[in-house]
Design a protein around this motif. Structure first.
Motif, PDB file in Angstrom:
ATOM      1  N   PHE A 183      23.896 -39.640  71.437  1.00  0.00           N
ATOM      2  CA  PHE A 183      25.375 -38.754  71.414  1.00  0.00           C
ATOM      3  C   PHE A 183      26.103 -38.878  72.747  1.00  0.00           C
ATOM      4  N   PHE A 184      25.525 -39.625  73.818  1.00  0.00           N
ATOM      5  CA  PHE A 184      26.320 -39.912  74.865  1.00  0.00           C
ATOM      6  C   PHE A 184      27.035 -41.197  74.638  1.00  0.00           C
ATOM      7  N   GLY A 227      31.561 -32.224  78.235  1.00  0.00           N
ATOM      8  CA  GLY A 227      31.781 -33.786  78.446  1.00  0.00           C
ATOM      9  C   GLY A 227      32.079 -34.258  76.974  1.00  0.00           C
ATOM     10  N   MET A 228      32.389 -35.776  76.954  1.00  0.00           N
ATOM     11  CA  MET A 228      32.648 -36.538  75.865  1.00  0.00           C
ATOM     12  C   MET A 228      31.358 -36.856  75.069  1.00  0.00           C
ATOM     13  N   ASP A 270      32.042 -28.086  69.347  1.00  0.00           N
ATOM     14  CA  ASP A 270      33.279 -28.885  69.667  1.00  0.00           C
ATOM     15  C   ASP A 270      34.324 -28.152  70.197  1.00  0.00           C
ATOM     16  N   LEU A 271      34.918 -28.585  71.284  1.00  0.00           N
ATOM     17  CA  LEU A 271      36.149 -27.830  72.077  1.00  0.00           C
ATOM     18  C   LEU A 271      37.152 -28.369  71.365  1.00  0.00           C
ATOM     19  N   ALA A 291      39.912 -40.161  80.927  1.00  0.00           N
ATOM     20  CA  ALA A 291      38.885 -39.682  81.973  1.00  0.00           C
ATOM     21  C   ALA A 291      39.397 -39.878  83.493  1.00  0.00           C
ATOM     22  N   GLN A 292      40.226 -41.050  83.602  1.00  0.00           N
ATOM     23  CA  GLN A 292      40.625 -41.753  84.947  1.00  0.00           C
ATOM     24  C   GLN A 292      41.635 -40.595  85.468  1.00  0.00           C
TER      25      GLN A 292
END
Length: 518
Positions: free
Chosen positions: A84-85, A112-113, A147-148, A226-227
């Motif tokens: 899942f990561f 997190g993603m 899920d957000l 994410a950057q």
């Protein structure tokens, strides 16, 4: 006989039959309990709930997990939850790290993603719990996640638009293609247009923004996003008339059915940038002025040496040849001239030393402060012997500094402690202590005359003296030199004292300061 055998057999086997019956009842109850538990979990549609063994292998799966992550129970049970990561998180060992933290703390929460079965990504809120038996032995882990994503309901959409309009800064929402899908009134006012919906964000933010948000051939949209999450990004904005102005952007991720969206809060920082430019200009002018002043002081003091040396030589010659041959007033006048020329020579030498204190520093190296102090005491040997002073010190550290200039600091501080002594034998103690800010605090403590607190700042100013020339010699430059050197080394200097109870001079230096060896 057969009846006896039957009774004995019944006596022996009866309890076994009874125990087997009880076990069947317990197993049946446990099966029913597990079935009810599975039904309960499967009824949770908006949350993924599953269990893992101690290595992260999945052993149970609910309907919510299937809906959110895209795997059926048959497809996922037995696999490791690391699937899942994101590949980046897997490469840096994040799944194992999560289990380690959860086992240590009992519970762990993070956002997190995450990756679905089809490869798509979503932003999730996840709670991990360590499962232990009655004896505390680790049996496995559970994950509870959801899920957000941004709700697509009209009610939620209206609330979100309301939040955008209430924001004091311009706000725009951008999709993965870099197109503006939503904005508030502040954004329309700031950029001078009302037809932004559907346009590329590059039209209003041309420099560097898209590269931080939009996926290209080398990174996914999530990685690009994410950057910039949680950090202020300074870029250049562009108004409708084409004029450019500096902006700062704060990013936050959202996800809906169309994929990742990015909300960007845009702040005009023109005033701040103008202030920074004015400050930089002022600092540059101040530096240039200080450089010119130091150069002037060096040249003036150097050029004054020769004529003053001539005046001093001839006045000394007058004193030697004509002492007693003129009247008493003449002898006194000549003595004044000789003393004045000597004092002026000392003053110019001190001024020359001060002008050099901040300009001729050498490259900073790892130096033993014990050796620095020893050299300073060697330079003061005559003064120490003459006054019978006792100078002691603790073990001192090794730090990155300028040896020659630090020798001068210790020499001036210890010399002052001996010069301004009381009727007692001078005692001076040097020590060092490290504080929580990675600084070494050096102290030079004496039992001398002491200083009134109202003069604590004044004594570090050039030519400021608390004692007349008749009481003690000096130009009032020594402590100013100490302050200039310590400041050049990135530190600070101060004093604590009471009149009649001695003084302690402190100066603080960083243990290591990269970039100072200029």
């Amino acid at each position: 006989m057969d009846k006896v055998k039957y009774n004995i057999s019944t006596l022996i086997n009866g309890p076994q039959v009874e125990r087997k019956g009880k076990r069947r009842i317990v197993k049946e109850q446990l099966r029913e309990s597990e079935e009810r538990y599975r039904m309960l979990l499967d009824g949770i549609k908006d949350y993924a709930v599953f269990m893992m063994d101690t290595q992260g292998q999945i052993v149970s799966w609910n309907a919510g997990a299937e809906r959110i992550k895209g795997y059926t129970a048959e497809q996922i049970i037995g696999r490791n939850f690391s699937c899942f990561f994101t590949p980046k998180d897997i490469d840096r060992g994040r799944p194992k790290e999560v289990l380690r933290i959860t086992a240590a703390n009992g519970r762990h929460e993070e956002q997190g993603m995450r990756v679905r079965r089809d490869g798509s990504r979503f932003f999730a809120s996840v709670t991990f719990t360590a499962l232990r038996d009655k004896k505390g032995k680790l049996q496995g882990f559970s994950e509870f996640s959801h899920d957000l994503k941004l709700s697509e309901s009209k009610e939620s959409g209206a609330k979100y638009r309301g939040l955008l309009e209430a924001a004091p800064d311009p706000m725009v929402v951008v999709n993965q293609s870099g197109e503006i899908v939503l904005l508030n009134l502040q954004a329309e006012k700031q950029f001078g247009r009302d037809e932004l919906i559907g346009q590329k964000v590059n039209n209003i933010i041309p420099e560097g923004f898209a590269e931080r948000l939009i996926a290209d051939g080398t990174q996914t949209a999530a990685e690009a996003l994410a950057q910039g999450i949680g950090t202020g990004i300074e870029l250049t904005g562009r108004r409708k008339d084409g004029s450019a102005f500096p902006i700062e952007i704060m990013l936050s991720p959202l996800e809906n059915a169309e994929g990742i969206l990015v909300t960007a809060a845009i702040r005009d920082i023109s005033v701040r940038k103008n202030s920074e430019k004015r400050l930089a200009k002022t600092v540059e002018e101040l530096k240039r002025s200080n450089d010119e002043l130091e150069q002037f002081a060096y040249v003036a003091s150097h050029d004054l040496q020769e004529p003053l040396r001539m005046v001093a030589s001839f006045t000394e010659l007058l004193a030697e040849r004509y002492k007693g041959r003129l009247d008493s007033d003449a002898d006194e006048f000549i003595a004044f001239a000789v003393d004045g020329s000597h004092r002026m020579q000392g003053l110019i030498e001190d001024l020359l030393a001060y002008s050099r204190a901040g300009t001729n520093g050498k490259v900073l190296l790892e130096i033993s402060i014990d050796n620095v102090l020893e050299e300073a005491l060697t330079n003061l040997q005559a003064t120490i012997q003459e006054s019978s002073a006792v100078v002691t010190h603790d073990s001192l550290p090794t730090i990155r500094t300028d040896k020659i200039q630090l020798v001068q600091v210790f020499q001036n501080l210890i010399g002052n402690a001996i010069k301004y002594r009381s009727a007692k034998v001078p005692h001076v103690h040097v020590s060092a202590k490290k504080n929580n800010d990675n600084e070494w605090i050096f102290s030079v403590r004496d039992n001398g005359l002491g200083i009134d607190p109202e003069y604590f700042e004044r004594i570090f100013i050039l030519f400021q003296r608390l004692h007349g020339q008749s009481e003690s010699e000096g130009s009032g430059i020594g402590l100013a030199i100490c302050k200039k050197i310590v400041n050049r080394l990135g530190g600070k200097i101060w004093v604590k004292s009471q009149v009649g109870r001695g003084s302690t001079f402190y100066f603080a230096l960083r243990e290591g300061r990269e970039g100072d060896d200029k």
